[in-house]
Design a protein around this motif. Sequence first.
Motif, PDB file in Angstrom:
ATOM      1  N   ARG A  83     -14.909 -50.029  70.904  1.00  0.00           N
ATOM      2  CA  ARG A  83     -14.484 -49.170  72.013  1.00  0.00           C
ATOM      3  C   ARG A  83     -15.478 -48.037  72.221  1.00  0.00           C
ATOM      4  N   GLY A  84     -15.794 -47.783  73.492  1.00  0.00           N
ATOM      5  CA  GLY A  84     -16.523 -46.581  73.871  1.00  0.00           C
ATOM      6  C   GLY A  84     -18.013 -46.563  73.606  1.00  0.00           C
ATOM      7  N   LEU A  85     -18.642 -47.692  73.440  1.00  0.00           N
ATOM      8  CA  LEU A  85     -20.090 -47.712  73.226  1.00  0.00           C
ATOM      9  C   LEU A  85     -20.815 -47.844  74.563  1.00  0.00           C
ATOM     10  N   ASN A  86     -21.896 -47.090  74.704  1.00  0.00           N
ATOM     11  CA  ASN A  86     -22.771 -47.190  75.875  1.00  0.00           C
ATOM     12  C   ASN A  86     -22.014 -47.034  77.195  1.00  0.00           C
ATOM     13  N   VAL A  87     -21.046 -46.118  77.206  1.00  0.00           N
ATOM     14  CA  VAL A  87     -20.263 -45.855  78.406  1.00  0.00           C
ATOM     15  C   VAL A  87     -20.625 -44.463  78.917  1.00  0.00           C
ATOM     16  N   GLY A  88     -21.074 -44.395  80.147  1.00  0.00           N
ATOM     17  CA  GLY A  88     -21.396 -43.101  80.755  1.00  0.00           C
ATOM     18  C   GLY A  88     -22.490 -42.340  80.028  1.00  0.00           C
ATOM     19  N   GLY A  89     -23.391 -43.045  79.399  1.00  0.00           N
ATOM     20  CA  GLY A  89     -24.500 -42.407  78.698  1.00  0.00           C
ATOM     21  C   GLY A  89     -24.144 -41.827  77.337  1.00  0.00           C
ATOM     22  N   HIS A  90     -22.925 -42.071  76.888  1.00  0.00           N
ATOM     23  CA  HIS A  90     -22.489 -41.543  75.591  1.00  0.00           C
ATOM     24  C   HIS A  90     -22.439 -42.656  74.546  1.00  0.00           C
ATOM     25  N   HIS A  91     -22.591 -42.243  73.296  1.00  0.00           N
ATOM     26  CA  HIS A  91     -22.501 -43.172  72.155  1.00  0.00           C
ATOM     27  C   HIS A  91     -23.385 -44.402  72.373  1.00  0.00           C
ATOM     28  N   LYS A  92     -24.637 -44.117  72.687  1.00  0.00           N
ATOM     29  CA  LYS A  92     -25.590 -45.191  72.956  1.00  0.00           C
ATOM     30  C   LYS A  92     -26.027 -45.857  71.646  1.00  0.00           C
ATOM     31  N   ILE A  93     -25.924 -47.154  71.638  1.00  0.00           N
ATOM     32  CA  ILE A  93     -26.349 -47.955  70.491  1.00  0.00           C
ATOM     33  C   ILE A  93     -27.004 -49.221  71.027  1.00  0.00           C
ATOM     34  N   LYS A  94     -28.139 -49.552  70.472  1.00  0.00           N
ATOM     35  CA  LYS A  94     -28.770 -50.820  70.812  1.00  0.00           C
ATOM     36  C   LYS A  94     -27.960 -51.929  70.139  1.00  0.00           C
ATOM     37  N   MET A  95     -27.746 -52.992  70.875  1.00  0.00           N
ATOM     38  CA  MET A  95     -26.944 -54.090  70.334  1.00  0.00           C
ATOM     39  C   MET A  95     -27.628 -54.754  69.135  1.00  0.00           C
ATOM     40  N   ALA A  96     -28.940 -54.739  69.108  1.00  0.00           N
ATOM     41  CA  ALA A  96     -29.646 -55.276  67.931  1.00  0.00           C
ATOM     42  C   ALA A  96     -29.289 -54.464  66.685  1.00  0.00           C
ATOM     43  N   ASP A  97     -29.144 -53.142  66.849  1.00  0.00           N
ATOM     44  CA  ASP A  97     -28.754 -52.286  65.725  1.00  0.00           C
ATOM     45  C   ASP A  97     -27.312 -52.561  65.303  1.00  0.00           C
ATOM     46  N   LEU A  98     -26.452 -52.834  66.266  1.00  0.00           N
ATOM     47  CA  LEU A  98     -25.064 -53.135  65.948  1.00  0.00           C
ATOM     48  C   LEU A  98     -24.949 -54.483  65.238  1.00  0.00           C
ATOM     49  N   CYS A  99     -25.712 -55.456  65.684  1.00  0.00           N
ATOM     50  CA  CYS A  99     -25.736 -56.758  64.998  1.00  0.00           C
ATOM     51  C   CYS A  99     -26.251 -56.604  63.567  1.00  0.00           C
ATOM     52  N   ALA A 100     -27.308 -55.844  63.403  1.00  0.00           N
ATOM     53  CA  ALA A 100     -27.860 -55.603  62.065  1.00  0.00           C
ATOM     54  C   ALA A 100     -26.833 -54.906  61.171  1.00  0.00           C
ATOM     55  N   PHE A 101     -26.083 -53.958  61.726  1.00  0.00           N
ATOM     56  CA  PHE A 101     -25.025 -53.272  60.984  1.00  0.00           C
ATOM     57  C   PHE A 101     -24.010 -54.286  60.457  1.00  0.00           C
ATOM     58  N   LEU A 102     -23.533 -55.170  61.341  1.00  0.00           N
ATOM     59  CA  LEU A 102     -22.549 -56.164  60.901  1.00  0.00           C
ATOM     60  C   LEU A 102     -23.129 -57.090  59.848  1.00  0.00           C
ATOM     61  N   ASN A 103     -24.364 -57.484  60.015  1.00  0.00           N
ATOM     62  CA  ASN A 103     -24.996 -58.364  59.036  1.00  0.00           C
ATOM     63  C   ASN A 103     -25.139 -57.684  57.672  1.00  0.00           C
ATOM     64  N   ARG A 104     -25.406 -56.380  57.667  1.00  0.00           N
ATOM     65  CA  ARG A 104     -25.480 -55.642  56.393  1.00  0.00           C
ATOM     66  C   ARG A 104     -24.119 -55.572  55.702  1.00  0.00           C
ATOM     67  N   HIS A 105     -23.070 -55.751  56.474  1.00  0.00           N
ATOM     68  CA  HIS A 105     -21.716 -55.684  55.916  1.00  0.00           C
ATOM     69  C   HIS A 105     -21.079 -57.066  55.830  1.00  0.00           C
ATOM     70  N   GLY A 106     -21.906 -58.073  55.643  1.00  0.00           N
ATOM     71  CA  GLY A 106     -21.413 -59.412  55.347  1.00  0.00           C
ATOM     72  C   GLY A 106     -21.296 -60.355  56.521  1.00  0.00           C
TER      73      GLY A 106
END
Length: 178
Positions: free
Chosen positions: A8-31
């Motif tokens: 919820r709330g990622l990359n909406v209205g210029g707030h909480h910007k995260i590259k999806m590659a970084d988010l995928c890497a985060f999930l991969n680091r957590h199994g």
Amino acid sequence: MIYIALFRGLNVGGHHKIKMADLCAFLNRHGGENTKHYIQSGNLVFHHDDSLAALAQKLEPAFADTFGFQSQIVLRTLPQLQAAQKAYPFDREDREQKFMMTGFARATPNDDALELLTSLATEKELVAQQGEAFFFYFGDGSGRSKIANLNFEKKIGTALTIRNRRTISKLIEMAEKI
């Protein structure tokens, strides 16, 4: 197990910007394994060995530690997402798919949640519920809707994250290939 994570709330209205590659890497680091994203708003599909409950408990704190802010994460298994897509009651040829939405509750909503949402609906809006899934048709779009802009957590007792049918279909298609 194949999971779908709806952040919820990622990359909406210029707030909480995260590259999806970084988010995928985060999930991969957590199994997570075979993690893939769809569009830039926090829709991920992946394989994970943990149970849904265990995964839900560990991902949100880890996300906040990694990215420095909180995002509520709604997790569903592939069969749960498929069932919600199949249960959508307002799909008709004369309706625009982009106005057909499903809200996924983070927890069990209040008993009167459907009644409350229905009371807010205009004549061009439709609302239905099946368990922790809420189905909407916003005949005039969601931008001006009282329902779409509602603080769900305050009003129905749980956060909702809403996706349109096209997004849900794409997530199912991606998850079926993992």
